[in-house]
Enzyme design. Structure first.
Site, mmCIF file in Angstrom:
data_model
loop_
_atom_site.group_PDB
_atom_site.id
_atom_site.type_symbol
_atom_site.label_atom_id
_atom_site.label_comp_id
_atom_site.label_asym_id
_atom_site.label_seq_id
_atom_site.Cartn_x
_atom_site.Cartn_y
_atom_site.Cartn_z
ATOM 1 N N CYS A 34 41.015 36.680 39.276
ATOM 2 C CA CYS A 34 41.918 35.927 39.047
ATOM 3 C C CYS A 34 41.355 35.100 37.823
ATOM 4 O O CYS A 34 42.610 34.696 36.567
ATOM 5 C CB CYS A 34 42.750 34.743 39.330
ATOM 6 S SG CYS A 34 43.499 35.950 40.764
ATOM 7 N N HIS A 59 52.190 34.029 37.545
ATOM 8 C CA HIS A 59 50.219 34.599 37.054
ATOM 9 C C HIS A 59 50.409 35.880 37.525
ATOM 10 O O HIS A 59 49.904 36.248 37.990
ATOM 11 C CB HIS A 59 49.933 33.715 39.257
ATOM 12 C CG HIS A 59 47.893 34.071 38.928
ATOM 13 N ND1 HIS A 59 47.881 34.160 37.892
ATOM 14 C CD2 HIS A 59 47.408 34.056 39.955
ATOM 15 C CE1 HIS A 59 46.146 33.894 38.519
ATOM 16 N NE2 HIS A 59 46.643 34.315 39.063
ATOM 17 N N CYS A 114 40.660 29.100 40.432
ATOM 18 C CA CYS A 114 39.781 30.336 41.989
ATOM 19 C C CYS A 114 40.273 31.705 41.504
ATOM 20 O O CYS A 114 41.649 31.823 41.067
ATOM 21 C CB CYS A 114 40.572 29.703 43.186
ATOM 22 S SG CYS A 114 42.234 29.845 43.396
ATOM 23 N N GLY A 142 39.742 35.595 44.248
ATOM 24 C CA GLY A 142 39.442 35.983 45.883
ATOM 25 C C GLY A 142 38.265 36.282 45.627
ATOM 26 O O GLY A 142 37.064 36.009 44.830
#
Length: 409
Positions: free
Chosen positions: A99, A365, A395, A397
């Site tokens: 992300c 997102h 943040c 994964g």
């Protein structure tokens, strides 16, 4: 040849940012009919039309994409350049840092410019979650129990619930954070705060398909949010909650508190940032809007995984010789309400400095594009509010995180 440490690194300027609207990342979304390469192509054409640079002046194009398969595979960065009639541009690279990819693309471009290896670069990201669902590319950390179980690697929603449980956040607090996101995004949208950076997506006939962010719900209420059921209870009860307790035995039970209403929405979209050094900007008649002061990446425990923005942000501040109080505006991606609440609490940020125009809970997102979108939103708001410094962080994964600090000119 080694760089002389007494010679300061050259400034890296942000000359412009733009983005498409965010469409719902479902087959019913407005942008489902639009291929992700077209989202990126439209953005590239719009950037060139705004500034009239020759494609040959571009040293590279770095594009974040989290699920680089199918419609998004085979180096979508170079493909979009060709589709946009910019074959003369040098390079074209697709990167995946989950992300954080869209912001990491900007940071990588900035580092190459600061090193003197490039002078004008386009960075950003694209993602079509309606056409290429998250996780379509598979991988052992997602699908191989022999890999993810020894790491106690959780689905992100269960990790978010673990954070909420450990921090003592209530469902009421999470829903209140989500409501604030919707209210702020709706206010910003209604007052045109996003307008300067938005480019419409049109069909082949030039008719608009989507001109504004699709997912904002101005009428969202506390009562509506309270009626939603926990989204991650089923997957948690399949053994992932037990993995969380194995890693954090001090937790008696994972409370399932996140819902579709207080988690980020799936979305489609693309965003670009035009970066360069001073000499190239003067040569092309570009006006700098901001400079990048510094950036940082970080990683945390892959089980809880979503607390990295605090680490990356503090690291970026330290590298720039700044304190939390030196930053006027903060953007932390609202992957889940617990992420934003913990970040705000850990850094003791006032409400009027943090995610002031809402975030991904309200706006959506589009994984690979979100970081570049947040950077543009931050810069627009610094200009609108006549403020100076901003920090954006996300943040990701497996415990990854990235942060970038900018200063408005």
């Amino acid at each position: 040849m080694n760089r002389n440490p007494n010679v300061p690194m050259p400034d890296v300027f942000i000359y412009d940012t733009l983005r498409t609207p965010r469409g719902s990342g479902k087959t019913s979304g407005s942008l489902y009919e639009v291929k992700p390469v077209h989202l990126l192509e439209v953005a590239l054409r719009a950037l060139q039309q705004r500034h009239h640079f020759s494609p040959a002046a571009i040293d590279d194009v770095i594009i974040g994409c989290v699920t680089p398969i199918g419609d998004q595979g085979f180096n979508i960065a170079r493909t979009a350049l060709l589709e946009a009639g910019m074959a003369a541009a040098n390079g074209g690279m697709q990167i995946n840092r989950y992300c954080t990819s869209g912001l990491e693309a900007v940071n990588l471009a900035a580092a190459k410019i600061a090193a003197g290896w490039e002078s004008l670069t386009i960075a950003g990201g694209t993602e079509s979650m309606s056409r290429v669902p998250m996780g379509s590319d598979g991988g052992p950390l997602l699908n191989d129990p022999g890999v993810f179980m020894p790491q106690n690697y959780l689905p992100q929603g269960v990790a978010a619930d673990l954070i909420a449980t450990m921090e003592g956040f209530s469902r009421v607090e999470l829903d209140a954070f989500a409501l604030r996101s919707h209210q702020r995004a709706a206010h910003a949208q209604a007052n045109g705060y996003f307008r300067a950076s938005l480019i419409p997506i049109c069909d082949a006939s030039g008719l608009p398909i989507l001109t504004s962010d699709e997912l904002v719900r101005p009428t969202t209420s506390t009562e509506q949010l309270a009626r939603l059921r926990p989204a991650f209870a089923t997957v948690g009860d399949q053994g992932f909650a037990a993995m969380a307790l194995h890693r954090y035995p001090e937790v008696e039970q994972v409370q399932y508190l996140h819902t579709a209403g207080n988690s980020s929405a799936l979305a489609d979209g693309a965003a670009l940032v035009l970066l360069g050094n001073a000499r190239k900007g003067e040569e092309l008649g570009l006006r700098p809007r901001a400079r990048i002061l510094g950036c940082a990446s970080a990683s945390v425990d892959p089980t809880i995984m979503l607390t990295g923005p605090q680490v990356a942000s503090r690291r970026a501040l330290q590298r720039c010789g700044l304190e939390v109080g030196d930053i006027d505006l903060w953007e932390c991606n609202e992957a889940f309400a617990a992420v934003g609440l913990k970040f705000q609490r850990d850094l003791n940020l006032a409400d009027d400095r943090f995610n002031v125009n809402g975030g991904a809970i309200a706006l959506g997102h589009p994984l690979g594009a979100t970081g570049a979108m947040l950077l543009g939103t931050l810069l627009d708001e610094l200009e609108r509010s006549d403020l100076k410094t901003g920090l954006v962080t996300l943040c990701a994964g497996a415990g990854l995180a990235v942060a970038t600090i900018i200063e408005r000119i």
